[in-house]
Design an enzyme around this catalytic site. Structure first.
Site, PDB file in Angstrom:
ATOM      1  N   LYS A  12      -9.307 -25.050  19.295  1.00 31.76           N
ATOM      2  CA  LYS A  12      -8.073 -24.573  18.657  1.00 31.76           C
ATOM      3  C   LYS A  12      -6.915 -25.529  18.999  1.00 31.76           C
ATOM      4  O   LYS A  12      -7.132 -26.732  19.107  1.00 31.76           O
ATOM      5  CB  LYS A  12      -7.794 -23.120  19.050  1.00 31.76           C
ATOM      6  CG  LYS A  12      -9.036 -22.234  18.833  1.00 31.76           C
ATOM      7  CD  LYS A  12      -8.786 -20.765  18.979  1.00 31.76           C
ATOM      8  CE  LYS A  12     -10.078 -20.009  18.699  1.00 31.76           C
ATOM      9  NZ  LYS A  12      -9.911 -18.563  18.737  1.00 31.76           N
ATOM     10  N   SER A 209     -15.257 -13.917  21.844  1.00 36.08           N
ATOM     11  CA  SER A 209     -15.378 -13.551  23.264  1.00 36.08           C
ATOM     12  C   SER A 209     -16.762 -13.830  23.854  1.00 36.08           C
ATOM     13  O   SER A 209     -17.253 -13.079  24.701  1.00 36.08           O
ATOM     14  CB  SER A 209     -14.963 -12.095  23.485  1.00 36.08           C
ATOM     15  OG  SER A 209     -13.591 -11.926  23.152  1.00 36.08           O
TER      16      SER A 209
HETATM   17  P1  PGA Z   1     -12.929 -16.843  21.545  1.00 36.96           P
HETATM   18  O1  PGA Z   1     -12.703 -17.524  20.111  1.00 36.96           O
HETATM   19  O2  PGA Z   1     -14.241 -17.331  22.066  1.00 36.96           O
HETATM   20  O3  PGA Z   1     -11.762 -17.319  22.377  1.00 36.96           O
HETATM   21  O4  PGA Z   1     -12.945 -15.363  21.345  1.00 36.96           O
HETATM   22  C1  PGA Z   1     -13.773 -17.692  19.213  1.00 36.96           C
HETATM   23  C2  PGA Z   1     -13.317 -18.373  17.958  1.00 36.96           C
HETATM   24  O5  PGA Z   1     -12.226 -18.052  17.450  1.00 36.96           O
HETATM   25  O6  PGA Z   1     -14.022 -19.249  17.420  1.00 36.96           O
END
Ligand code: PGA
Length: 248
Positions: A12, A209
Protein backbone atom coordinates in the site's frame (compact mmCIF):
# COMPACT_ATOMS: atom_id res chain seq x y z
CA UNK A 1 -1.75 -28.37 -13.62
CA UNK A 2 -1.12 -28.09 -9.91
CA UNK A 3 -1.58 -24.58 -8.61
CA UNK A 4 1.58 -23.20 -7.02
CA UNK A 5 0.76 -21.24 -3.90
CA UNK A 6 1.35 -17.48 -4.04
CA UNK A 7 2.28 -15.31 -1.08
CA UNK A 8 1.66 -11.73 -2.24
CA UNK A 9 2.54 -8.69 -0.16
CA UNK A 10 0.68 -5.44 -0.78
CA UNK A 11 2.64 -2.62 0.82
CA UNK A 12 0.00 0.00 0.00
CA UNK A 13 1.26 3.56 0.67
CA UNK A 14 4.18 2.43 2.82
CA UNK A 15 7.89 2.28 2.15
CA UNK A 16 10.84 4.54 1.42
CA UNK A 17 14.12 3.68 -0.24
CA UNK A 18 15.50 2.42 3.09
CA UNK A 19 12.82 -0.29 3.05
CA UNK A 20 14.94 -2.26 0.61
CA UNK A 21 16.47 -3.77 3.76
CA UNK A 22 13.16 -5.59 4.33
CA UNK A 23 13.26 -6.89 0.77
CA UNK A 24 16.82 -8.12 1.28
CA UNK A 25 15.82 -9.97 4.44
CA UNK A 26 12.81 -11.47 2.67
CA UNK A 27 14.94 -12.62 -0.28
CA UNK A 28 17.27 -14.34 2.15
CA UNK A 29 14.50 -15.96 4.20
CA UNK A 30 12.39 -16.97 1.22
CA UNK A 31 15.15 -18.51 -0.83
CA UNK A 32 14.10 -21.96 -1.95
CA UNK A 33 10.49 -21.46 -0.80
CA UNK A 34 8.01 -23.73 -2.54
CA UNK A 35 5.53 -20.85 -2.79
CA UNK A 36 5.89 -18.02 -5.28
CA UNK A 37 6.71 -14.79 -3.42
CA UNK A 38 5.51 -11.41 -4.67
CA UNK A 39 5.95 -7.93 -3.22
CA UNK A 40 3.90 -4.99 -4.54
CA UNK A 41 5.67 -1.92 -3.15
CA UNK A 42 4.63 1.66 -3.88
CA UNK A 43 5.41 2.53 -7.51
CA UNK A 44 8.37 4.70 -6.47
CA UNK A 45 10.19 1.54 -5.34
CA UNK A 46 9.31 -0.89 -8.14
CA UNK A 47 12.41 -0.35 -10.25
CA UNK A 48 14.86 -0.58 -7.35
CA UNK A 49 13.09 -3.60 -5.87
CA UNK A 50 12.88 -5.39 -9.20
CA UNK A 51 16.58 -4.84 -9.83
CA UNK A 52 17.42 -6.21 -6.39
CA UNK A 53 15.00 -9.13 -6.55
CA UNK A 54 15.93 -10.21 -10.07
CA UNK A 55 17.99 -13.21 -9.07
CA UNK A 56 16.51 -13.56 -5.60
CA UNK A 57 13.40 -15.63 -6.15
CA UNK A 58 11.02 -12.77 -5.27
CA UNK A 59 8.88 -11.13 -7.94
CA UNK A 60 7.70 -7.53 -7.91
CA UNK A 61 4.34 -6.05 -8.83
CA UNK A 62 2.37 -2.81 -8.97
CA UNK A 63 -0.69 -1.90 -6.90
CA UNK A 64 -2.74 -0.32 -9.68
CA UNK A 65 -2.44 0.81 -13.30
CA UNK A 66 -4.27 3.06 -15.72
CA UNK A 67 -6.08 1.30 -18.55
CA UNK A 68 -4.45 3.38 -21.31
CA UNK A 69 -0.93 2.86 -22.71
CA UNK A 70 0.02 6.52 -22.34
CA UNK A 71 -1.52 9.97 -22.56
CA UNK A 72 -2.77 12.99 -20.65
CA UNK A 73 -3.48 11.34 -17.29
CA UNK A 74 -1.53 13.31 -14.71
CA UNK A 75 -0.26 11.16 -11.88
CA UNK A 76 -1.27 7.83 -13.40
CA UNK A 77 0.94 4.95 -14.48
CA UNK A 78 0.31 2.56 -17.35
CA UNK A 79 0.79 -1.19 -17.15
CA UNK A 80 3.56 -0.78 -19.73
CA UNK A 81 5.40 1.57 -17.33
CA UNK A 82 5.12 -0.96 -14.51
CA UNK A 83 6.42 -3.70 -16.79
CA UNK A 84 9.23 -1.42 -17.95
CA UNK A 85 10.19 -0.84 -14.30
CA UNK A 86 10.42 -4.59 -13.74
CA UNK A 87 6.97 -5.55 -12.46
CA UNK A 88 5.53 -8.94 -13.34
CA UNK A 89 2.13 -8.51 -11.65
CA UNK A 90 -0.32 -5.71 -10.96
CA UNK A 91 -3.16 -5.60 -8.44
CA UNK A 92 -6.38 -4.22 -9.94
CA UNK A 93 -9.67 -3.38 -8.24
CA UNK A 94 -8.41 -3.41 -4.67
CA UNK A 95 -11.27 -2.34 -2.38
CA UNK A 96 -9.29 0.74 -1.34
CA UNK A 97 -9.18 1.80 -5.01
CA UNK A 98 -12.86 0.97 -5.42
CA UNK A 99 -13.71 3.02 -2.29
CA UNK A 100 -11.18 5.88 -2.44
CA UNK A 101 -11.19 6.39 -6.20
CA UNK A 102 -14.69 5.25 -7.10
CA UNK A 103 -13.43 2.47 -9.35
CA UNK A 104 -16.20 0.36 -10.82
CA UNK A 105 -16.07 -3.12 -12.27
CA UNK A 106 -15.83 -1.82 -15.85
CA UNK A 107 -12.65 0.09 -15.01
CA UNK A 108 -11.18 -2.87 -13.19
CA UNK A 109 -11.96 -5.01 -16.24
CA UNK A 110 -10.14 -2.50 -18.49
CA UNK A 111 -7.16 -2.43 -16.14
CA UNK A 112 -6.91 -6.22 -16.16
CA UNK A 113 -6.84 -6.15 -19.97
CA UNK A 114 -4.20 -3.41 -19.82
CA UNK A 115 -2.11 -5.64 -17.56
CA UNK A 116 -2.25 -8.42 -20.16
CA UNK A 117 -1.44 -6.04 -22.98
CA UNK A 118 1.77 -5.20 -21.09
CA UNK A 119 2.56 -8.83 -20.31
CA UNK A 120 1.67 -8.58 -16.62
CA UNK A 121 -0.42 -10.99 -14.56
CA UNK A 122 -3.49 -9.24 -13.14
CA UNK A 123 -4.52 -9.81 -9.53
CA UNK A 124 -8.22 -8.96 -9.58
CA UNK A 125 -9.63 -8.15 -6.14
CA UNK A 126 -13.20 -8.79 -5.07
CA UNK A 127 -14.96 -8.83 -1.71
CA UNK A 128 -18.14 -7.85 0.10
CA UNK A 129 -18.67 -5.20 2.78
CA UNK A 130 -19.84 -6.17 6.24
CA UNK A 131 -23.34 -4.86 5.54
CA UNK A 132 -23.52 -6.99 2.40
CA UNK A 133 -22.42 -10.10 4.30
CA UNK A 134 -24.89 -9.43 7.09
CA UNK A 135 -27.63 -9.08 4.50
CA UNK A 136 -26.76 -12.53 3.15
CA UNK A 137 -25.50 -11.03 -0.10
CA UNK A 138 -21.79 -11.92 0.01
CA UNK A 139 -21.92 -14.46 -2.83
CA UNK A 140 -24.15 -12.28 -4.96
CA UNK A 141 -21.77 -9.32 -4.58
CA UNK A 142 -18.63 -11.34 -5.21
CA UNK A 143 -20.22 -13.21 -8.12
CA UNK A 144 -21.15 -9.90 -9.69
CA UNK A 145 -17.67 -8.43 -9.20
CA UNK A 146 -16.12 -11.55 -10.74
CA UNK A 147 -18.47 -11.48 -13.70
CA UNK A 148 -17.87 -7.83 -14.53
CA UNK A 149 -14.27 -7.28 -13.40
CA UNK A 150 -12.69 -10.35 -15.02
CA UNK A 151 -12.26 -10.11 -18.80
CA UNK A 152 -12.75 -12.90 -21.32
CA UNK A 153 -9.46 -14.59 -22.05
CA UNK A 154 -8.40 -15.06 -18.45
CA UNK A 155 -6.17 -18.07 -17.79
CA UNK A 156 -4.28 -19.58 -14.91
CA UNK A 157 -1.15 -17.73 -15.98
CA UNK A 158 -2.53 -14.24 -16.70
CA UNK A 159 -5.00 -13.83 -13.83
CA UNK A 160 -5.13 -14.37 -10.09
CA UNK A 161 -8.25 -13.57 -8.08
CA UNK A 162 -8.01 -12.23 -4.52
CA UNK A 163 -11.03 -12.56 -2.27
CA UNK A 164 -10.74 -9.79 0.29
CA UNK A 165 -13.79 -9.12 2.43
CA UNK A 166 -13.69 -5.35 2.95
CA UNK A 167 -14.46 -5.69 6.67
CA UNK A 168 -11.47 -8.00 7.19
CA UNK A 169 -8.87 -5.65 5.69
CA UNK A 170 -6.67 -4.09 8.33
CA UNK A 171 -9.10 -4.93 11.11
CA UNK A 172 -7.61 -8.08 12.64
CA UNK A 173 -10.92 -9.83 11.89
CA UNK A 174 -11.29 -12.67 9.41
CA UNK A 175 -14.23 -14.77 8.25
CA UNK A 176 -14.46 -18.26 9.74
CA UNK A 177 -12.51 -20.92 7.91
CA UNK A 178 -15.85 -22.37 6.78
CA UNK A 179 -16.89 -19.03 5.29
CA UNK A 180 -13.56 -18.61 3.48
CA UNK A 181 -13.74 -22.15 2.06
CA UNK A 182 -17.37 -21.62 1.06
CA UNK A 183 -16.58 -18.40 -0.82
CA UNK A 184 -13.51 -19.86 -2.52
CA UNK A 185 -15.53 -22.89 -3.62
CA UNK A 186 -18.21 -20.56 -4.99
CA UNK A 187 -15.62 -18.50 -6.88
CA UNK A 188 -13.97 -21.63 -8.27
CA UNK A 189 -17.30 -22.87 -9.58
CA UNK A 190 -18.05 -19.49 -11.19
CA UNK A 191 -14.64 -19.35 -12.84
CA UNK A 192 -14.81 -22.93 -14.13
CA UNK A 193 -18.30 -22.29 -15.48
CA UNK A 194 -16.99 -19.30 -17.41
CA UNK A 195 -13.45 -20.30 -18.36
CA UNK A 196 -13.57 -24.09 -18.38
CA UNK A 197 -10.40 -25.76 -17.22
CA UNK A 198 -8.64 -22.39 -17.09
CA UNK A 199 -10.83 -21.69 -14.09
CA UNK A 200 -9.26 -24.65 -12.32
CA UNK A 201 -5.80 -23.30 -13.01
CA UNK A 202 -6.35 -19.79 -11.61
CA UNK A 203 -5.02 -19.08 -8.17
CA UNK A 204 -7.54 -17.79 -5.66
CA UNK A 205 -5.94 -15.81 -2.84
CA UNK A 206 -7.53 -14.94 0.45
CA UNK A 207 -6.78 -11.44 1.80
CA UNK A 208 -7.77 -9.56 4.93
CA UNK A 209 -5.85 -9.72 8.21
CA UNK A 210 -3.64 -12.65 7.20
CA UNK A 211 -0.94 -12.98 9.89
CA UNK A 212 1.75 -15.52 10.74
CA UNK A 213 -0.65 -16.95 13.35
CA UNK A 214 -3.52 -17.72 10.96
CA UNK A 215 -1.82 -18.16 7.58
CA UNK A 216 -1.22 -21.90 7.70
CA UNK A 217 -4.81 -22.80 8.54
CA UNK A 218 -6.24 -20.44 5.94
CA UNK A 219 -3.86 -21.61 3.19
CA UNK A 220 -4.78 -25.23 3.95
CA UNK A 221 -8.44 -24.60 3.06
CA UNK A 222 -9.62 -26.03 -0.22
CA UNK A 223 -9.41 -23.61 -3.15
CA UNK A 224 -7.23 -21.19 -1.19
CA UNK A 225 -4.02 -20.87 -3.20
CA UNK A 226 -2.22 -18.36 -1.02
CA UNK A 227 -2.78 -14.88 0.35
CA UNK A 228 -2.75 -11.18 -0.44
CA UNK A 229 -1.23 -9.65 2.66
CA UNK A 230 -1.15 -5.99 3.66
CA UNK A 231 0.11 -5.04 7.11
CA UNK A 232 1.92 -8.31 7.80
CA UNK A 233 3.90 -8.04 4.56
CA UNK A 234 5.77 -4.93 5.70
CA UNK A 235 8.10 -6.74 8.07
CA UNK A 236 10.29 -9.44 6.55
CA UNK A 237 10.07 -11.58 9.69
CA UNK A 238 6.26 -11.69 9.57
CA UNK A 239 6.02 -12.10 5.82
CA UNK A 240 8.68 -14.82 5.78
CA UNK A 241 6.54 -16.80 8.24
CA UNK A 242 3.58 -16.35 5.90
CA UNK A 243 5.72 -17.50 2.94
CA UNK A 244 6.67 -20.57 4.98
CA UNK A 245 2.99 -21.24 5.71
CA UNK A 246 2.24 -21.01 1.97
CA UNK A 247 5.10 -23.39 1.26
CA UNK A 248 4.15 -25.97 3.88
P1 PGA B 1 -4.31 -6.51 5.54
O1 PGA B 1 -4.59 -5.98 4.05
O2 PGA B 1 -3.52 -7.77 5.42
O3 PGA B 1 -3.54 -5.40 6.20
O4 PGA B 1 -5.64 -6.77 6.18
C1 PGA B 1 -4.88 -6.88 3.00
C2 PGA B 1 -5.07 -6.15 1.71
O5 PGA B 1 -5.71 -5.08 1.70
O6 PGA B 1 -4.61 -6.61 0.65
Amino acid sequence: MARRKLAAGNWKMNGLSASIAELDALIENASGAAAEVLICPPATLIAAFAARAKDGGVVIGGQDCHAAVSGAHTGDLSAEMLADAGAAYVIVGHSERRADHGEMNAQVHAKAEAAWRAGLTAIVCVGETEAERNAGKAEEVVGNQLAYSCPDGATGSNMVVAYEPVWAIGTGRTPSNEDIAQMHGFMRAQLVFRYGNGGNEMRLLYGGSVKPANAAEIFALSDVDGGLVGGASLKATDFSAIVAAASG
